[in-house]
Design an enzyme around this catalytic site. Structure first.
Site, PDB file in Angstrom:
ATOM      1  N   LYS A 169      22.705  34.056  16.132  1.00  8.27           N
ATOM      2  CA  LYS A 169      23.173  33.684  17.470  1.00  8.27           C
ATOM      3  C   LYS A 169      23.724  32.257  17.441  1.00  8.27           C
ATOM      4  O   LYS A 169      22.962  31.287  17.346  1.00  8.27           O
ATOM      5  CB  LYS A 169      22.026  33.783  18.490  1.00  8.27           C
ATOM      6  CG  LYS A 169      22.573  33.773  19.916  1.00  8.27           C
ATOM      7  CD  LYS A 169      21.607  33.242  20.931  1.00  8.27           C
ATOM      8  CE  LYS A 169      21.524  31.755  20.908  1.00  8.27           C
ATOM      9  NZ  LYS A 169      22.777  31.040  21.175  1.00  8.27           N
ATOM     10  N   GLY A 220      18.788  22.754  16.095  1.00  2.00           N
ATOM     11  CA  GLY A 220      19.239  22.349  17.426  1.00  2.00           C
ATOM     12  C   GLY A 220      18.423  21.164  17.899  1.00  2.00           C
ATOM     13  O   GLY A 220      17.845  20.420  17.098  1.00  2.00           O
ATOM     14  N   THR A 222      15.473  18.838  19.724  1.00  9.50           N
ATOM     15  CA  THR A 222      14.009  18.846  19.696  1.00  9.50           C
ATOM     16  C   THR A 222      13.472  19.559  20.936  1.00  9.50           C
ATOM     17  O   THR A 222      12.499  20.321  20.857  1.00  9.50           O
ATOM     18  CB  THR A 222      13.490  17.400  19.591  1.00  9.50           C
ATOM     19  OG1 THR A 222      13.909  16.895  18.319  1.00  9.50           O
ATOM     20  CG2 THR A 222      11.975  17.326  19.677  1.00  9.50           C
ATOM     21  N   ALA A 223      14.122  19.371  22.091  1.00 11.45           N
ATOM     22  CA  ALA A 223      13.641  20.000  23.324  1.00 11.45           C
ATOM     23  C   ALA A 223      13.639  21.525  23.180  1.00 11.45           C
ATOM     24  O   ALA A 223      12.643  22.193  23.509  1.00 11.45           O
ATOM     25  CB  ALA A 223      14.516  19.578  24.499  1.00 11.45           C
ATOM     26  N   THR A 224      14.721  22.093  22.656  1.00 20.89           N
ATOM     27  CA  THR A 224      14.765  23.557  22.494  1.00 20.89           C
ATOM     28  C   THR A 224      13.833  23.983  21.355  1.00 20.89           C
ATOM     29  O   THR A 224      13.189  25.031  21.440  1.00 20.89           O
ATOM     30  CB  THR A 224      16.210  24.036  22.225  1.00 20.89           C
ATOM     31  OG1 THR A 224      17.075  23.450  23.192  1.00 20.89           O
ATOM     32  CG2 THR A 224      16.327  25.534  22.312  1.00 20.89           C
ATOM     33  N   GLU A 242      14.950  22.667  12.434  1.00 21.21           N
ATOM     34  CA  GLU A 242      15.737  21.487  12.025  1.00 21.21           C
ATOM     35  C   GLU A 242      16.228  20.861  13.324  1.00 21.21           C
ATOM     36  O   GLU A 242      17.130  21.391  13.976  1.00 21.21           O
ATOM     37  CB  GLU A 242      16.925  21.904  11.149  1.00 21.21           C
ATOM     38  CG  GLU A 242      16.528  22.504   9.811  1.00 21.21           C
ATOM     39  CD  GLU A 242      15.972  21.502   8.816  1.00 21.21           C
ATOM     40  OE1 GLU A 242      15.990  20.282   9.105  1.00 21.21           O
ATOM     41  OE2 GLU A 242      15.505  21.930   7.756  1.00 21.21           O
ATOM     42  N   CYS A 276      23.184  15.539  12.818  1.00 19.02           N
ATOM     43  CA  CYS A 276      21.750  15.273  13.006  1.00 19.02           C
ATOM     44  C   CYS A 276      21.344  14.034  12.228  1.00 19.02           C
ATOM     45  O   CYS A 276      20.544  13.234  12.701  1.00 19.02           O
ATOM     46  CB  CYS A 276      20.930  16.485  12.581  1.00 19.02           C
ATOM     47  SG  CYS A 276      21.292  17.048  10.921  1.00 19.02           S
ATOM     48  N   GLU A 372      18.554   9.796  20.977  1.00 16.93           N
ATOM     49  CA  GLU A 372      19.570  10.285  20.050  1.00 16.93           C
ATOM     50  C   GLU A 372      20.898  10.375  20.801  1.00 16.93           C
ATOM     51  O   GLU A 372      21.041  11.204  21.693  1.00 16.93           O
ATOM     52  CB  GLU A 372      19.181  11.664  19.513  1.00 16.93           C
ATOM     53  CG  GLU A 372      20.200  12.176  18.533  1.00 16.93           C
ATOM     54  CD  GLU A 372      19.952  13.600  18.058  1.00 16.93           C
ATOM     55  OE1 GLU A 372      19.540  14.456  18.861  1.00 16.93           O
ATOM     56  OE2 GLU A 372      20.213  13.854  16.882  1.00 16.93           O
TER      57      GLU A 372
END
Ligand code: NAD
Length: 470
Positions: A169, A220, A222-224, A242, A276, A372
């Site tokens: 996805k 993606g 950190t929140a997700t 990651e 990243c 970030e």
């Protein structure tokens, strides 16, 4: 005529249940339509991957590696077509897009020669203990919008050679190169081994919660990533995360500020800073601070900021409007707290263009230093004492990468050992290699990708411990 894109489910190219627009960040306008899967199609994709697992996992490593090599060869043959689409959907300059596509072929090929090894742990009279590595099942691969292709290959290479099947996805703002790669998968792989579905940020949670997903490979924010980890917990699914970073570059006092400025600029501004492991904070000793700032501001002001499809462009647009707004807000805040010495305002034109922006004299607690930014803006901070700068570099919830720049490599390496991140480079940045493991510490990730350690994450250790019957 507008190019048509299809989902890939059970070896078939299928239309979505609905569709949505994909925007070219260089214009801010839609240029293509993307098929959008619904929950029924998600379930079909997982069922197809589950059904294909039995026969795919039973093939030999050699047969699977041969097919992954065919994926690489087919991508190489169509590299120009993929790079052009990548620039249009993602924004990066064409030479960087070609670099990403060719990088994909290196990654896939690297895994073709990484066969998981069976280990004999004990071989004594009457007792043999052997560790085999077995595949996990269906892997959900969820990718972000900054490197949509190569971050997929980091997952696809190890997942496929070890015998797993996949549901992929991509991010909703950069789904098209992944769908184009689906054409290659359809031609090369047995039906169901790779399935690709697209969404508008609404199917990720459904996919990670699906009971037939054995492992989630996620790149993606950190929140997700926290949501993904929570979702995996319900069935103790394997998970690789990651996530975000806030990499510090520490310049030591024995370097030529001109040499360091060029390298740090490149480490911060490639892909318009949307990496990243981009350099997100630069720490420079007081003795060379002014010279360093002057040089990096000069380099930044020479950038050619334009549509990535135009020859000569060095910095393309920010990938999407939400990220553009976030970076603009960080720059506005930095104006109040520090001094802008290059860039500082979005370009007055269509598209999401922000010129490389350098900010000096910011306090350590400024949002641009703590958060970030993921865009083309770099704070340059002053320090006097190495212990102090190491503490400042480590004072972050993130722990992805970092760099030490010094003429005395052994001194720089000793300082590198004190940085709490998954990777620390010395006198280079962004040196990612498919044979070297890559992983974040702290809230930058969990598990790792690439290298043999990354390969093992797609397998289960399976111990057979046999003794002779007395
Ligand atoms: P994001 O977290 O918003 O989205 C990433 C993916 O997750 C997308 O495909 C999205 O559709 C999907 N998603 C959204 N909600 C979900 C949910 N609840 N469950 C599962 N999936 C869901 O990230 P982004 O904005 O696309 O990417 C930028 C971030 O990625 C930055 O923080 C960057 O540092 C990070 N990143 C990390 C690495 C690394 O290797 N550590 C590499 C590239 C990017």
């Amino acid at each position: 005529m507008e190019q048509e894109f299809k989902l890939l489910i059970d070896g078939q190219a299928v239309a979505g249940a609905s569709s949505f627009d994909v925007v070219n960040p260089a214009t801010g306008r839609a240029f293509a339509s993307c098929p959008k899967a619904d929950i029924t199609q998600l379930n079909q994709a997982v069922a197809a991957a589950r059904a294909a697992f039995r026969s795919w996992s039973a093939t030999s490593f050699e047969d699977r590696a041969n097919m992954v090599e065919c994926l690489a060869a087919a991508l190489e043959e169509r590299a120009a077509e993929f790079a052009s689409l990548l620039t249009t959907e993602q924004g990066k300059p064409l030479d960087q897009a070609i670099g990403e596509v060719i990088g994909c072929t290196y990654v896939l090929r690297a895994f073709c020669s990484m066969e998981p090894q069976t280990k004999v742990l004990r071989n004594e009279a009457g007792n043999q203990v052997i560790e085999h590595r077995t595949p996990l099942g269906v892997v959900a691969a969820i990718t972000p919008w900054n490197f949509p292709l190569v971050l997929l290959m980091n997952k696809m290479g190890p997942a496929l050679v070890t015998g797993n099947t996949m549901v992929v996805k991509p991010a909703p703002t950069t789904p098209l190169t992944t769908l184009l790669f689906g054409e290659i998968c359809q031609a090369v792989l047995p039906a169901g081994v790779v399935n690709i579905i697209c969404d508008q940020n609404d199917l990720g949670a459904e996919l990670t919660a699906h009971p037939d997903i054995a492992k989630i490979a996620f790149t993606g924010s950190t929140a997700t990533g926290k949501k993904v980890m929570a979702s995996a917990a319900a069935m103790v699914k394997r998970v690789t995360l990651e996530l975000g970073g806030n990499d510090a570059a520490i310049v030591l006092d024995d370097v030529d500020p001109k040499v360091a400025a060029r390298k740090i600029y490149d480490g911060a501004m490639t892909n318009a800073g949307q990496i990243c492991v981009a350099i997100k904070r630069a720490y420079v000793p007081s003795s060379i601070y002014d010279d360093f700032c002057e040089e990096i501001a000069r380099i930044a002001s020479e950038a050619i900021v334009d549509d990535g499809a135009k020859q000569g462009t060095t910095v393309g647009p920010v990938q999407n409007k939400m990220q553009f707004d976030k970076v603009c807000a960080l720059i506005e805040d930095a104006k109040q707290r520090g001094r802008i010495i290059a860039g500082g305002a979005p370009l007055d034109r269509e598209g999401f263009f922000i010129p490389p922006t350098i900010v000096r004299d910011l306090p350590e607690d400024a949002p641009l230093v703590r958060e970030e930014q993921f865009g083309p803006v770099l704070p340059v901070l002053k320090y006097d004492d190495v212990d102090d700068v190491v503490a400042r570099a480590n004072d972050s919830e993130f722990g992805l990468g970092g760099t030490i720049w010094g003429k005395d490599v052994s001194r720089a390496t000793d300082i590198a050992k004190r940085i709490d991140t998954g990777t620390v480079w010395v006198n280079q940045h962004l040196a990612i290699d498919p044979t070297i493991p890559f992983r974040g510490s702290k809230q930058s990730g969990f598990g790792g990708e690439l290298g043999e350690a990354g390969l093992e994450e797609y397998t289960q250790a399976h111990i057979i411990n046999a003794v002779a019957l007395a």
